[in-house]
Design a protein around this motif. Structure first.
Motif, PDB file in Angstrom:
ATOM      1  N   TYR A   7       6.376 -25.598 -34.180  1.00 53.15           N
ATOM      2  CA  TYR A   7       6.005 -25.800 -32.855  1.00 53.15           C
ATOM      3  C   TYR A   7       7.251 -26.518 -32.151  1.00 53.15           C
ATOM      4  CZ  TYR A   7       5.312 -30.618 -34.175  1.00 53.15           C
ATOM      5  OH  TYR A   7       5.259 -31.813 -34.593  1.00 53.15           O
ATOM      6  N   ASP A   8       7.932 -27.407 -32.627  1.00 54.43           N
ATOM      7  CA  ASP A   8       8.853 -28.248 -32.252  1.00 54.43           C
ATOM      8  C   ASP A   8      10.203 -27.867 -32.180  1.00 54.43           C
ATOM      9  OD1 ASP A   8       9.395 -28.614 -34.945  1.00 54.43           O
ATOM     10  OD2 ASP A   8       9.270 -30.737 -34.884  1.00 54.43           O
ATOM     11  N   GLY A   9      10.396 -26.636 -32.502  1.00 52.65           N
ATOM     12  CA  GLY A   9      11.515 -26.025 -32.628  1.00 52.65           C
ATOM     13  C   GLY A   9      12.432 -25.973 -34.174  1.00 52.65           C
ATOM     14  N   GLY A  10      11.814 -26.944 -34.851  1.00 48.58           N
ATOM     15  CA  GLY A  10      12.233 -27.003 -36.344  1.00 48.58           C
ATOM     16  C   GLY A  10      12.095 -25.935 -37.276  1.00 48.58           C
ATOM     17  N   SER A  11      13.017 -25.811 -38.269  1.00 57.73           N
ATOM     18  CA  SER A  11      12.654 -24.439 -38.945  1.00 57.73           C
ATOM     19  C   SER A  11      12.820 -24.760 -40.572  1.00 57.73           C
ATOM     20  CB  SER A  11      13.662 -23.422 -38.484  1.00 57.73           C
ATOM     21  OG  SER A  11      14.999 -23.852 -38.782  1.00 57.73           O
ATOM     22  N   CYS A  12      12.205 -23.941 -41.042  1.00 56.79           N
ATOM     23  CA  CYS A  12      12.563 -24.112 -42.624  1.00 56.79           C
ATOM     24  C   CYS A  12      12.593 -22.831 -43.357  1.00 56.79           C
ATOM     25  CB  CYS A  12      11.414 -24.898 -42.951  1.00 56.79           C
ATOM     26  SG  CYS A  12      11.381 -25.445 -45.051  1.00 56.79           S
ATOM     27  N   SER A  13      13.155 -22.667 -44.575  1.00 55.30           N
ATOM     28  CA  SER A  13      13.062 -21.508 -45.263  1.00 55.30           C
ATOM     29  C   SER A  13      11.728 -21.279 -45.723  1.00 55.30           C
ATOM     30  CB  SER A  13      14.248 -21.567 -46.423  1.00 55.30           C
ATOM     31  OG  SER A  13      14.064 -22.639 -47.145  1.00 55.30           O
ATOM     32  N   ALA A  14      11.534 -20.020 -46.121  1.00 51.05           N
ATOM     33  CA  ALA A  14      10.067 -19.796 -46.466  1.00 51.05           C
ATOM     34  C   ALA A  14      10.382 -18.800 -47.718  1.00 51.05           C
ATOM     35  CB  ALA A  14       9.144 -19.385 -45.510  1.00 51.05           C
ATOM     36  N   THR A  15       9.213 -18.695 -48.264  1.00 50.96           N
ATOM     37  CA  THR A  15       8.910 -18.044 -49.734  1.00 50.96           C
ATOM     38  C   THR A  15       7.798 -16.941 -49.494  1.00 50.96           C
ATOM     39  OG1 THR A  15       9.914 -19.543 -50.962  1.00 50.96           O
ATOM     40  CG2 THR A  15       8.501 -17.771 -52.181  1.00 50.96           C
ATOM     41  N   LEU A  16       7.964 -15.602 -49.694  1.00 49.72           N
ATOM     42  CA  LEU A  16       6.879 -14.783 -49.594  1.00 49.72           C
ATOM     43  C   LEU A  16       5.893 -14.937 -50.751  1.00 49.72           C
ATOM     44  CD1 LEU A  16       5.278 -12.217 -48.119  1.00 49.72           C
ATOM     45  CD2 LEU A  16       6.853 -10.972 -49.520  1.00 49.72           C
ATOM     46  N   LYS A  17       4.656 -15.526 -50.354  1.00 49.30           N
ATOM     47  CA  LYS A  17       3.836 -15.777 -51.482  1.00 49.30           C
ATOM     48  C   LYS A  17       3.225 -14.676 -51.952  1.00 49.30           C
ATOM     49  CE  LYS A  17      -0.108 -19.011 -52.733  1.00 49.30           C
ATOM     50  NZ  LYS A  17      -0.649 -20.366 -52.192  1.00 49.30           N
ATOM     51  N   LYS A  18       2.403 -13.911 -51.236  1.00 49.90           N
ATOM     52  CA  LYS A  18       1.952 -12.643 -51.404  1.00 49.90           C
ATOM     53  C   LYS A  18       1.642 -11.499 -50.309  1.00 49.90           C
ATOM     54  CE  LYS A  18       0.761 -12.396 -55.806  1.00 49.90           C
ATOM     55  NZ  LYS A  18       1.030 -11.002 -56.708  1.00 49.90           N
ATOM     56  N   ARG A  19       1.567 -10.258 -50.279  1.00 49.59           N
ATOM     57  CA  ARG A  19       1.284  -9.550 -49.179  1.00 49.59           C
ATOM     58  C   ARG A  19       0.601  -8.407 -49.849  1.00 49.59           C
ATOM     59  NH1 ARG A  19       7.463  -7.167 -48.003  1.00 49.59           N
ATOM     60  NH2 ARG A  19       7.889  -6.597 -50.287  1.00 49.59           N
ATOM     61  N   VAL A  27       1.568 -13.534 -46.496  1.00 47.18           N
ATOM     62  CA  VAL A  27       1.358 -15.090 -46.637  1.00 47.18           C
ATOM     63  C   VAL A  27       2.657 -15.546 -47.224  1.00 47.18           C
ATOM     64  CG1 VAL A  27       0.247 -17.191 -47.855  1.00 47.18           C
ATOM     65  CG2 VAL A  27      -1.221 -15.279 -47.133  1.00 47.18           C
ATOM     66  N   PHE A  28       3.111 -16.653 -46.442  1.00 46.33           N
ATOM     67  CA  PHE A  28       4.379 -17.403 -46.799  1.00 46.33           C
ATOM     68  C   PHE A  28       4.112 -18.736 -46.997  1.00 46.33           C
ATOM     69  CE2 PHE A  28       5.601 -13.704 -44.243  1.00 46.33           C
ATOM     70  CZ  PHE A  28       6.608 -13.178 -44.634  1.00 46.33           C
ATOM     71  N   SER A  29       4.903 -19.357 -47.608  1.00 47.24           N
ATOM     72  CA  SER A  29       4.964 -20.639 -48.153  1.00 47.24           C
ATOM     73  C   SER A  29       6.321 -21.570 -47.804  1.00 47.24           C
ATOM     74  CB  SER A  29       4.444 -21.022 -49.641  1.00 47.24           C
ATOM     75  OG  SER A  29       5.460 -20.400 -50.499  1.00 47.24           O
ATOM     76  N   VAL A  30       6.090 -22.799 -47.600  1.00 47.47           N
ATOM     77  CA  VAL A  30       7.170 -23.688 -47.053  1.00 47.47           C
ATOM     78  C   VAL A  30       7.149 -24.926 -47.914  1.00 47.47           C
ATOM     79  CG1 VAL A  30       7.510 -22.665 -45.054  1.00 47.47           C
ATOM     80  CG2 VAL A  30       6.017 -24.665 -45.124  1.00 47.47           C
ATOM     81  N   ASN A  31       8.087 -25.375 -48.453  1.00 42.47           N
ATOM     82  CA  ASN A  31       8.328 -26.692 -49.116  1.00 42.47           C
ATOM     83  C   ASN A  31       8.218 -27.883 -47.909  1.00 42.47           C
ATOM     84  OD1 ASN A  31       8.766 -28.989 -50.563  1.00 42.47           O
ATOM     85  ND2 ASN A  31      10.538 -27.897 -51.538  1.00 42.47           N
ATOM     86  N   ARG A  32       7.042 -28.504 -47.931  1.00 46.25           N
ATOM     87  CA  ARG A  32       6.740 -29.605 -46.874  1.00 46.25           C
ATOM     88  C   ARG A  32       7.786 -30.892 -47.324  1.00 46.25           C
ATOM     89  NH1 ARG A  32       1.823 -30.004 -44.317  1.00 46.25           N
ATOM     90  NH2 ARG A  32       2.068 -32.191 -44.286  1.00 46.25           N
ATOM     91  N   MET A  33       8.406 -30.794 -48.439  1.00 44.11           N
ATOM     92  CA  MET A  33       9.709 -31.855 -48.463  1.00 44.11           C
ATOM     93  C   MET A  33      10.833 -31.773 -47.631  1.00 44.11           C
ATOM     94  SD  MET A  33       8.077 -34.073 -50.399  1.00 44.11           S
ATOM     95  CE  MET A  33       9.531 -34.967 -50.915  1.00 44.11           C
ATOM     96  N   LEU A  34      11.035 -30.429 -47.150  1.00 46.77           N
ATOM     97  CA  LEU A  34      12.145 -29.991 -46.436  1.00 46.77           C
ATOM     98  C   LEU A  34      11.884 -30.176 -44.793  1.00 46.77           C
ATOM     99  CD1 LEU A  34      12.976 -26.655 -48.565  1.00 46.77           C
ATOM    100  CD2 LEU A  34      13.891 -28.989 -48.773  1.00 46.77           C
ATOM    101  N   LEU A  35      10.644 -30.549 -44.514  1.00 44.39           N
ATOM    102  CA  LEU A  35      10.329 -30.635 -43.003  1.00 44.39           C
ATOM    103  C   LEU A  35      10.662 -32.019 -42.563  1.00 44.39           C
ATOM    104  CD1 LEU A  35       7.018 -28.740 -43.098  1.00 44.39           C
ATOM    105  CD2 LEU A  35       9.133 -27.950 -42.692  1.00 44.39           C
ATOM    106  N   SER A  36      11.055 -32.012 -41.421  1.00 41.91           N
ATOM    107  CA  SER A  36      11.369 -33.470 -40.715  1.00 41.91           C
ATOM    108  C   SER A  36       9.944 -34.025 -40.572  1.00 41.91           C
ATOM    109  CB  SER A  36      11.921 -33.153 -39.331  1.00 41.91           C
ATOM    110  OG  SER A  36      11.065 -32.767 -38.465  1.00 41.91           O
ATOM    111  N   GLU A  37       9.959 -35.344 -40.490  1.00 40.88           N
ATOM    112  CA  GLU A  37       8.828 -36.273 -40.192  1.00 40.88           C
ATOM    113  C   GLU A  37       8.054 -35.710 -39.061  1.00 40.88           C
ATOM    114  OE1 GLU A  37       6.983 -38.321 -42.356  1.00 40.88           O
ATOM    115  OE2 GLU A  37       8.409 -37.686 -43.804  1.00 40.88           O
ATOM    116  N   ASN A  38       8.872 -35.531 -38.022  1.00 43.84           N
ATOM    117  CA  ASN A  38       8.095 -35.059 -36.633  1.00 43.84           C
ATOM    118  C   ASN A  38       7.713 -33.949 -36.789  1.00 43.84           C
ATOM    119  OD1 ASN A  38       8.067 -35.155 -33.727  1.00 43.84           O
ATOM    120  ND2 ASN A  38       9.149 -33.554 -33.776  1.00 43.84           N
TER     121      ASN A  38
END
Length: 252
Positions: A7-19, A27-38
């Motif tokens: 929503y804030d314009g921030g982006s992160c690489s994602a992994t395809l979990k299942k389709r 369904v995609f997953s992202v590593n929350r550790m890679l996201l900014s605090e905002n």
């Protein structure tokens, strides 16, 4: 590589979990550790609404890429709940609206509480002259979405069919069950020998009374398992019993 933009314009690489290519879901997953605090602090969990109780005339909001750009927003009402979108082994109710969209527009349909009622698909009635936002009903997709979210493969047999109701059975002399109208090419059903015109009455240990119970029976199966499918096939002297062994697949 996949990238999710927040929503804030921030982006992160994602992994395809299942389709599930059959229904066009992923369904995609992202590593929350890679996201900014905002970004992390602003993320909210979506709430699935109950599309079964949504009413014709109910005010709804369409959010997404409906007009050829991100962050599109449209208001309108549910105009119809009469139709279904058909897939192999399944169907899903459609929430039709009067909200105008561009060809191929996609997004989510939410009610006034912000609960998701459906997934907008540009492919639903794409040949129609008037392009409006039409969504797959979320309540009917929940069993499959839960499987994907849990990292489970969605079972696939590859049959399209229609219910043989009591009325149809008595009027046309057909056995009760699900009448096979199409066997998808190169599907587990085709390799098992199932043909158009067969009537499916049992999948594994589950009785099949029609298309709805057939879909539920398939979802109970495990991908890779060999499942007995029983039914009827028309012969020279009428319908005879048939049995198939289907190796359940998945459209990933």
């Amino acid at each position: 590589p996949w990238t999710v933009t927040f929503y804030d314009g921030g982006s992160c690489s994602a992994t395809l979990k299942k389709r599930d290519k059959n229904r066009g879901l992923a369904v995609f997953s992202v590593n929350r550790m890679l996201l900014s605090e905002n970004t992390k602090n602003g993320i909210r969990t979506v709430v699935w609404g109950n599309s079964n109780i949504a009413q014709r005339g109910e005010v709804v909001i369409a959010l997404g890429n409906m007009f050829g750009y991100d962050d599109g927003l449209g208001y309108g009402v549910i105009s119809s709940k009469k139709y279904d979108e058909l897939f192999a082994d399944a169907s899903c109710g459609v929430l039709a609206t009067d909200i105008a969209v561009s060809p191929g527009g996609t997004g989510v349909l939410v009610n006034q509480k912000g609960e998701v009622l459906g997934l907008i698909r540009g492919s639903i009635w794409s040949e129609s002259a008037n392009q409006t936002a039409n969504a797959l009903a979320i309540s009917e997709l929940k069993p499959v979405l839960e499987m994907l979210l849990n990292g489970e493969s969605v079972p696939y047999v590859g049959i399209r069919g229609t219910s043989v109701t009591e009325i149809v059975s008595s009027e046309q002399g057909l056995p009760r069950g699900m009448y096979v109208t199409q066997v998808v090419e190169d599907s587990p059903a085709m390799y098992a020998g199932i043909q158009n015109g067969d009537i499916i009455q049992k999948v594994g240990g589950t009785e099949v009374a029609g298309a709805s119970s057939y879909e539920k029976a398939v979802l109970k199966c495990k991908t890779g398992a060999q499942v007995k499918v029983k039914g009827k096939r028309r012969g020279n002297g009428g319908y005879v019993d048939v049995e198939f062994v289907v190796t359940v697949g998945s459209q990933e």
